[in-house]
Motif scaffolding. Structure first.
Motif, PDB file in Angstrom:
ATOM      1  N   LYS A  47      62.138 -86.896 -85.444  1.00  0.00           N
ATOM      2  CA  LYS A  47      62.841 -86.293 -86.576  1.00  0.00           C
ATOM      3  C   LYS A  47      64.259 -85.915 -86.167  1.00  0.00           C
ATOM      4  CE  LYS A  47      62.735 -82.361 -89.756  1.00  0.00           C
ATOM      5  NZ  LYS A  47      64.144 -82.142 -89.620  1.00  0.00           N
ATOM      6  N   LEU A  48      64.403 -85.379 -84.971  1.00  0.00           N
ATOM      7  CA  LEU A  48      65.722 -85.011 -84.465  1.00  0.00           C
ATOM      8  C   LEU A  48      66.625 -86.242 -84.357  1.00  0.00           C
ATOM      9  CD1 LEU A  48      67.500 -82.710 -83.308  1.00  0.00           C
ATOM     10  CD2 LEU A  48      66.546 -83.267 -81.066  1.00  0.00           C
ATOM     11  N   ALA A  49      66.092 -87.355 -83.873  1.00  0.00           N
ATOM     12  CA  ALA A  49      66.872 -88.592 -83.763  1.00  0.00           C
ATOM     13  C   ALA A  49      67.258 -89.107 -85.144  1.00  0.00           C
ATOM     14  CB  ALA A  49      66.086 -89.646 -83.005  1.00  0.00           C
ATOM     15  N   ARG A  50      66.339 -89.021 -86.100  1.00  0.00           N
ATOM     16  CA  ARG A  50      66.639 -89.462 -87.455  1.00  0.00           C
ATOM     17  C   ARG A  50      67.736 -88.598 -88.071  1.00  0.00           C
ATOM     18  NH1 ARG A  50      61.706 -89.438 -89.742  1.00  0.00           N
ATOM     19  NH2 ARG A  50      61.947 -87.285 -90.378  1.00  0.00           N
ATOM     20  N   ASP A  51      67.696 -87.287 -87.821  1.00  0.00           N
ATOM     21  CA  ASP A  51      68.741 -86.397 -88.326  1.00  0.00           C
ATOM     22  C   ASP A  51      70.096 -86.748 -87.737  1.00  0.00           C
ATOM     23  OD1 ASP A  51      66.859 -85.067 -89.835  1.00  0.00           O
ATOM     24  OD2 ASP A  51      66.683 -83.359 -88.463  1.00  0.00           O
ATOM     25  N   ALA A  52      70.138 -87.080 -86.445  1.00  0.00           N
ATOM     26  CA  ALA A  52      71.396 -87.479 -85.801  1.00  0.00           C
ATOM     27  C   ALA A  52      71.930 -88.756 -86.445  1.00  0.00           C
ATOM     28  CB  ALA A  52      71.197 -87.674 -84.311  1.00  0.00           C
ATOM     29  N   ASN A  53      71.036 -89.699 -86.726  1.00  0.00           N
ATOM     30  CA  ASN A  53      71.453 -90.939 -87.371  1.00  0.00           C
ATOM     31  C   ASN A  53      71.964 -90.670 -88.775  1.00  0.00           C
ATOM     32  OD1 ASN A  53      71.777 -93.764 -87.469  1.00  0.00           O
ATOM     33  ND2 ASN A  53      69.903 -93.922 -88.677  1.00  0.00           N
ATOM     34  N   ASP A  54      71.319 -89.775 -89.491  1.00  0.00           N
ATOM     35  CA  ASP A  54      71.768 -89.416 -90.835  1.00  0.00           C
ATOM     36  C   ASP A  54      73.157 -88.790 -90.803  1.00  0.00           C
ATOM     37  OD1 ASP A  54      69.408 -90.392 -91.835  1.00  0.00           O
ATOM     38  OD2 ASP A  54      68.495 -88.411 -92.143  1.00  0.00           O
ATOM     39  N   ARG A  55      73.429 -87.977 -89.779  1.00  0.00           N
ATOM     40  CA  ARG A  55      74.767 -87.388 -89.654  1.00  0.00           C
ATOM     41  C   ARG A  55      75.819 -88.455 -89.421  1.00  0.00           C
ATOM     42  NH1 ARG A  55      71.963 -83.159 -86.883  1.00  0.00           N
ATOM     43  NH2 ARG A  55      72.378 -84.167 -84.896  1.00  0.00           N
ATOM     44  N   LEU A  56      75.490 -89.456 -88.631  1.00  0.00           N
ATOM     45  CA  LEU A  56      76.435 -90.552 -88.414  1.00  0.00           C
ATOM     46  C   LEU A  56      76.670 -91.336 -89.706  1.00  0.00           C
ATOM     47  CD1 LEU A  56      75.405 -91.944 -84.929  1.00  0.00           C
ATOM     48  CD2 LEU A  56      77.510 -90.759 -85.524  1.00  0.00           C
ATOM     49  N   ASP A  57      75.602 -91.573 -90.465  1.00  0.00           N
ATOM     50  CA  ASP A  57      75.747 -92.260 -91.745  1.00  0.00           C
ATOM     51  C   ASP A  57      76.614 -91.453 -92.698  1.00  0.00           C
ATOM     52  OD1 ASP A  57      74.159 -94.300 -90.812  1.00  0.00           O
ATOM     53  OD2 ASP A  57      72.343 -93.613 -91.867  1.00  0.00           O
ATOM     54  N   GLU A  58      76.426 -90.133 -92.714  1.00  0.00           N
ATOM     55  CA  GLU A  58      77.226 -89.257 -93.562  1.00  0.00           C
ATOM     56  C   GLU A  58      78.695 -89.297 -93.148  1.00  0.00           C
ATOM     57  OE1 GLU A  58      77.719 -84.508 -94.227  1.00  0.00           O
ATOM     58  OE2 GLU A  58      75.691 -85.276 -93.950  1.00  0.00           O
ATOM     59  N   LEU A  59      78.941 -89.311 -91.853  1.00  0.00           N
ATOM     60  CA  LEU A  59      80.303 -89.386 -91.345  1.00  0.00           C
ATOM     61  C   LEU A  59      80.961 -90.692 -91.774  1.00  0.00           C
ATOM     62  CD1 LEU A  59      82.621 -88.292 -89.629  1.00  0.00           C
ATOM     63  CD2 LEU A  59      81.508 -89.319 -87.646  1.00  0.00           C
ATOM     64  N   ALA A  60      80.244 -91.808 -91.667  1.00  0.00           N
ATOM     65  CA  ALA A  60      80.794 -93.095 -92.079  1.00  0.00           C
ATOM     66  C   ALA A  60      81.106 -93.093 -93.567  1.00  0.00           C
ATOM     67  CB  ALA A  60      79.807 -94.199 -91.735  1.00  0.00           C
ATOM     68  N   LYS A  61      80.227 -92.483 -94.355  1.00  0.00           N
ATOM     69  CA  LYS A  61      80.464 -92.406 -95.806  1.00  0.00           C
ATOM     70  C   LYS A  61      81.692 -91.555 -96.101  1.00  0.00           C
ATOM     71  CE  LYS A  61      78.434 -90.894-100.083  1.00  0.00           C
ATOM     72  NZ  LYS A  61      77.733 -89.783-100.647  1.00  0.00           N
ATOM     73  N   ASP A  62      81.827 -90.413 -95.404  1.00  0.00           N
ATOM     74  CA  ASP A  62      82.981 -89.533 -95.607  1.00  0.00           C
ATOM     75  C   ASP A  62      84.277 -90.253 -95.255  1.00  0.00           C
ATOM     76  OD1 ASP A  62      81.305 -87.511 -96.403  1.00  0.00           O
ATOM     77  OD2 ASP A  62      81.435 -86.396 -94.503  1.00  0.00           O
ATOM     78  N   LEU A  63      84.249 -91.049 -94.190  1.00  0.00           N
ATOM     79  CA  LEU A  63      85.448 -91.799 -93.795  1.00  0.00           C
ATOM     80  C   LEU A  63      85.825 -92.843 -94.824  1.00  0.00           C
ATOM     81  CD1 LEU A  63      84.874 -92.269 -89.975  1.00  0.00           C
ATOM     82  CD2 LEU A  63      86.577 -90.834 -91.091  1.00  0.00           C
ATOM     83  N   ASN A  64      84.817 -93.495 -95.397  1.00  0.00           N
ATOM     84  CA  ASN A  64      85.103 -94.510 -96.417  1.00  0.00           C
ATOM     85  C   ASN A  64      85.598 -93.881 -97.703  1.00  0.00           C
ATOM     86  OD1 ASN A  64      84.498 -96.772 -94.883  1.00  0.00           O
ATOM     87  ND2 ASN A  64      82.323 -96.646 -95.369  1.00  0.00           N
ATOM     88  N   ASP A  65      85.178 -92.654 -98.001  1.00  0.00           N
ATOM     89  CA  ASP A  65      85.608 -91.982 -99.220  1.00  0.00           C
ATOM     90  C   ASP A  65      87.055 -91.504 -99.123  1.00  0.00           C
ATOM     91  OD1 ASP A  65      83.147 -92.392-100.331  1.00  0.00           O
ATOM     92  OD2 ASP A  65      82.420 -90.346 -99.989  1.00  0.00           O
ATOM     93  N   ASP A  66      87.490 -91.179 -97.901  1.00  0.00           N
ATOM     94  CA  ASP A  66      88.874 -90.714 -97.719  1.00  0.00           C
ATOM     95  C   ASP A  66      89.790 -91.842 -97.817  1.00  0.00           C
ATOM     96  OD1 ASP A  66      88.046 -88.143 -97.323  1.00  0.00           O
ATOM     97  OD2 ASP A  66      88.111 -88.256 -95.140  1.00  0.00           O
TER      98      ASP A  66
END
Length: 88
Positions: free
Chosen positions: A69-88
């Protein structure tokens, strides 16, 4: 992807990436450790020490699930970061 980031935005991105890497590495290491504990528990069951083996195996498997679960959460944070970068 927007490459015109302010220094503050760049620092935030670097910190989030660092935290995600550390979380993933921690999850990987603890998952491996918990898997070893689980195998030790299975070994105890096989040599006739069922109560000790059952407890050890259950503990190892429970910890492994949490680590995944911890690894999945880390991956989700990376996905969120990529989405935030694309939105900017």
């Amino acid at each position: 992807m927007n490459t015109n980031l302010t220094p503050d935005q760049s620092d935030i991105i670097k910190e989030r990436l660092r935290q995600a890497r550390l979380s993933f590495n921690l999850a990987l290491a603890t998952t491996a450790t918990c898997a070893l504990v689980g195998f030790c528990g299975i070994g105890l069951v096989l040599i006739g020490k069922a109560p000790e083996g059952t407890i050890t195996t259950t503990g190892g498997l429970s910890a492994t699930v949490y680590c995944l679960k911890l690894a999945r959460d880390a991956n989700d944070r990376l996905d969120e970061l990529a989405k935030d970068l694309n939105d900017d």
